[in-house]
Design a protein around this motif. Structure first.
Motif, PDB file in Angstrom:
ATOM      1  N   PHE A   1       0.313  -0.584  -0.307  1.00 32.62           N
ATOM      2  CA  PHE A   1       0.016  -0.140  -0.158  1.00 32.62           C
ATOM      3  C   PHE A   1       0.621   0.993  -0.024  1.00 32.62           C
ATOM      4  O   PHE A   1       1.859   1.396   0.426  1.00 32.62           O
ATOM      5  N   PRO A   2       0.743   2.596  -0.661  1.00 32.47           N
ATOM      6  CA  PRO A   2       0.457   3.644  -0.377  1.00 32.47           C
ATOM      7  C   PRO A   2       0.639   4.177   0.756  1.00 32.47           C
ATOM      8  O   PRO A   2      -0.062   3.903   1.292  1.00 32.47           O
ATOM      9  N   LEU A   3       1.212   5.009   0.899  1.00 31.45           N
ATOM     10  CA  LEU A   3       1.224   6.095   2.197  1.00 31.45           C
ATOM     11  C   LEU A   3       0.288   6.570   2.891  1.00 31.45           C
ATOM     12  O   LEU A   3      -0.629   5.929   3.778  1.00 31.45           O
ATOM     13  N   VAL A   4      -0.867   6.936   2.076  1.00 30.68           N
ATOM     14  CA  VAL A   4      -1.801   7.245   2.399  1.00 30.68           C
ATOM     15  C   VAL A   4      -2.915   6.279   2.305  1.00 30.68           C
ATOM     16  O   VAL A   4      -3.676   5.934   3.550  1.00 30.68           O
ATOM     17  N   ARG A   5      -3.086   5.031   1.656  1.00 31.35           N
ATOM     18  CA  ARG A   5      -3.621   3.674   2.433  1.00 31.35           C
ATOM     19  C   ARG A   5      -2.890   3.056   3.269  1.00 31.35           C
ATOM     20  O   ARG A   5      -3.890   2.542   4.577  1.00 31.35           O
ATOM     21  N   GLN A   6      -2.034   3.169   4.211  1.00 29.34           N
ATOM     22  CA  GLN A   6      -1.594   2.708   4.910  1.00 29.34           C
ATOM     23  C   GLN A   6      -1.817   3.494   6.468  1.00 29.34           C
ATOM     24  O   GLN A   6      -1.866   3.094   7.582  1.00 29.34           O
ATOM     25  N   VAL A   7      -2.512   4.650   6.158  1.00 24.58           N
ATOM     26  CA  VAL A   7      -2.485   6.172   7.529  1.00 24.58           C
ATOM     27  C   VAL A   7      -3.429   5.306   7.555  1.00 24.58           C
ATOM     28  O   VAL A   7      -4.213   5.267   9.030  1.00 24.58           O
ATOM     29  N   GLN A   8      -4.588   5.164   6.382  1.00 25.90           N
ATOM     30  CA  GLN A   8      -6.044   4.667   6.166  1.00 25.90           C
ATOM     31  C   GLN A   8      -6.562   3.549   7.252  1.00 25.90           C
ATOM     32  O   GLN A   8      -6.910   3.654   8.466  1.00 25.90           O
TER      33      GLN A   8
END
Length: 170
Positions: free
Chosen positions: A47-54
């Motif tokens: 996953f990209p950063l945005v998805r990791q945070v989500q």
């Protein structure tokens, strides 16, 4: 159960918000479009950063809700900016404060059912769910978010990842 989860989520999500603030400053200083950081990943199948945070916020709110026996709020997963991700972190932290620790504590031996992909369900006692599924997954995604930003050159270190650990130094 509540002491092994809620404070852990609070410290880690606050630390994640702080490293996102550093990422934003880094992008501005280097004249990098912040979306480059948000879409960065460690490997093509991750996953990209945005998805990791989500996913980290989902782990915290959904697991805490399941343990408390209440319905978790649903998020749209439509964040496209660092500010939106930080707002999601803040919203999650606020939600966690509404949960009753006694309800979470009562879940140690209760069976927890949770989704595993689109069709399967996992079943574990609350204690096993927290210790062997939730916390490892939560730390995986917060660590991946940290690693992505570090790999991209954001000046963060171990103290940034650890956040405000409740410790007295003598």
């Amino acid at each position: 159960m509540s002491q092994a989860s809620l404070p852990v989520f609070e410290v880690a999500l606050n630390a994640l918000s702080a490293i996102l603030t550093k990422a934003e400053a880094y992008a501005e200083a280097k004249k990098i479009d912040a979306s480059v950081l948000l879409n960065a990943r460690l490997y093509p199948d991750m996953f990209p950063l945005v998805r990791q945070v989500q996913v980290a916020t989902d782990q915290a709110k959904n697991a805490s809700s399941r343990l408390a026996g209440v319905e978790a709020p649903r998020y749209e997963d439509n964040e496209t900016t660092i500010d939106q991700l930080k707002a999601r972190l803040g919203k999650t932290l606020g939600y966690l404060k509404t949960l009753d620790p006694k309800q979470i504590d009562a879940a140690a031996d209760r069976e927890i059912t949770f989704p595993l992909g689109p069709t399967s369900k996992g079943h574990m006692t609350g204690g096993d769910y927290l210790n062997h599924f939730v916390l490892p997954n939560f730390y995986f995604h917060t660590t991946a978010a940290y690693a992505i930003l570090r790999h991209c050159g954001v000046d963060i270190g171990k103290r940034d990842f650890l956040g405000a650990v409740p410790m007295r130094v003598a």
